[in-house]
Design an enzyme around this catalytic site. Structure first.
Site, short mmCIF file in Angstrom:
data_model
loop_
_atom_site.label_atom_id
_atom_site.label_comp_id
_atom_site.label_asym_id
_atom_site.label_seq_id
_atom_site.Cartn_x
_atom_site.Cartn_y
_atom_site.Cartn_z
N LYS A 129 0.65 -0.94 -0.11
CA LYS A 129 -0.18 -0.16 -0.11
C LYS A 129 0.60 1.42 0.25
O LYS A 129 0.32 2.36 0.20
CB LYS A 129 -0.75 0.17 0.79
CG LYS A 129 -1.93 -1.15 1.21
CD LYS A 129 -2.58 -0.66 2.61
CE LYS A 129 -2.90 -2.60 3.06
NZ LYS A 129 -4.62 -2.26 1.21
N CYS B 118 -13.85 -5.16 4.00
CA CYS B 118 -13.37 -6.37 4.86
C CYS B 118 -13.37 -5.41 6.24
O CYS B 118 -12.22 -5.13 7.16
CB CYS B 118 -11.70 -6.44 5.07
SG CYS B 118 -11.28 -7.67 3.15
#
Length: 419
Positions: free
Chosen positions: A238, A376
């Site tokens: 990320k 999530c």
């Protein structure tokens, strides 16, 4: 059909950052005949040539196992591996290289703290605090620890805008609290939590704090000493780096107190059939052959981001988020989910009567990559009374043109599927 007219003239800072798009080869991809508009950066960022080349060059010129060989390639690989560790230490301003533990990712880091630090000290009735904003990776490891130890999971609520309830958090802290584990930046809403206040309140009671920095690390300056957090977890992928590699930062005293959760490889100093003596930090918590090329790629990603400047990137993303929020909020039937006063990089939304997956599919037809679903963060979606959102998330290489394409495509979805 509604005609959308938007100002595509970008200011000088955007033109400066736009030049970096050329460093990301995948952005030249076409999807369904359309130029790729990549807005799924909260799931994973794309990789610049510098990172791709660093990994490839390692395999071409230095591939060997680390720490265990006296030959030239092993020494070269070890130097590259430990140089990257030093770059991580510098990037987050840790005190020492030994406070940087290489893991598979943020999920692995949180599990390591839950199993190796918290769980050995937990007794029935002890409490662990998380928040309603958390990714599953910062919920499930603590549930596992609670189930095995008899401890109890406590949850800090959020309001309808996605704001962390600091007063409720303060009320939850008590003499049975053993650890606090909260996100620095929500992957589902973009909320930036008041981490400094969270840490101060916990430390006033002698409670350590883990920050899940998987989202924050590429959008906010992170100084672990200024924050005074006890643990900080993030993933390279990320942060424009490779998949399968991440970092657990921990204060030295906490890492030394941790029970290793895996055995073998360089985490040992000596072994007999009667006993094992563990290695010194950081190696005692790094079992087996590491993802050496991934570590080298992470180092290259940190060099790349540092050369641009994380604060410069953050300013660009804030402006882009503001621009996108203004245009999307003007679409009838569109609801922006997550309106905290302090937020970054992420714009989640719903459309009346249209499933987020249908939004994502129709945008993909036009070459626009977003994420659709619960991200999530199912407990957070339940708290907000929805099943999921469509989520656009921004990175340094995104532009006003990307936003313009997104807005036009969302309007087209409304015209096609709206009631």
């Amino acid at each position: 059909m509604t005609t959308v007219t938007m100002n595509r003239d970008e200011t000088a800072p955007h033109r400066d950052l736009a030049q970096f798009r050329a460093d990301f080869p995948i952005l030249r991809t076409r999807v369904n005949g359309q130029p790729l508009t990549y807005l799924d950066n909260a799931a994973t960022t794309q990789k610049p040539d510098a990172v791709i080349d660093a990994e490839a060059n390692f395999y071409r010129t230095a591939n060997a196992n680390v720490h265990r060989g006296v030959h030239a390639l092993s020494q070269r690989a070890t130097d590259a591996h430990e140089t990257a560790r030093h770059k991580v230490r510098s990037f987050i301003n840790a005190r020492a290289d030994a406070e940087i533990i290489f893991v598979r990712g943020a999920t692995d880091a949180i599990n390591l703290v839950a199993q190796g630090f918290a769980e050995p000290c937990l007794t029935p009735g002890d409490e662990i605090i998380v928040s309603a904003l958390e990714h599953h990776s910062n919920i499930v490891p603590w549930q596992m620890a609670c189930r095995r130890s008899g401890a109890v999971l406590r949850v800090v609520p959020v309001d309808d805008s996605g704001e962390f309830d600091l007063d409720a958090y303060a009320a939850l802290l008590n003499g049975r609290t053993r650890i606090v584990a909260v996100t620095h930046l929500s992957n589902a809403l973009g909320t930036i939590t008041p981490v400094r206040r969270i840490i101060d309140l916990a430390h006033a009671r002698g409670v350590p704090v883990l920050l899940d920095g998987a989202q924050a690390i590429s959008h906010l300056p992170v100084d672990v000493r200024a924050l005074d957090c006890d643990f900080y977890a993030f993933s390279a992928h990320k942060l424009y780096g490779p998949t399968g590699i991440g970092v657990l930062y921990g204060k030295t005293e906490h890492l030394q107190a941790m029970t290793p959760c895996q055995g073998g490889g360089d985490m040992i100093r000596s072994v007999s059939f009667d006993a094992t003596e563990y290695n010194e930090l950081p190696y005692r918590l790094e079992a087996g052959t590491p993802h050496i090329a991934g570590v080298v790629g992470l180092g290259a990603a940190l060099d790349y981001v540092s050369a641009i400047g994380i604060e410069r990137i953050a300013a660009h993303e804030r402006e882009l988020l503001h621009y996108a929020t203004q245009w999307l909020a003007d679409i009838p039937g569109l609801r922006i989910v997550g309106t905290a006063a302090e937020k970054a990089s992420i714009l989640s939304f719903t459309l009346d009567g249209i499933h987020p997956h249908d939004i994502g599919t129709m945008l993909d037809d036009r070459g626009i990559a977003i994420r659709a679903g619960h991200h999530c963060a199912m407990p957070l979606m339940q708290r907000l009374g929805i099943t999921g959102t469509a989520r656009a998330s921004f990175a340094l290489y995104n532009t006003h043109d990307d936003v313009n394409r997104l807005v036009a495509a969302v309007r087209r979805v409304c015209e096609t599927l709206g009631s």
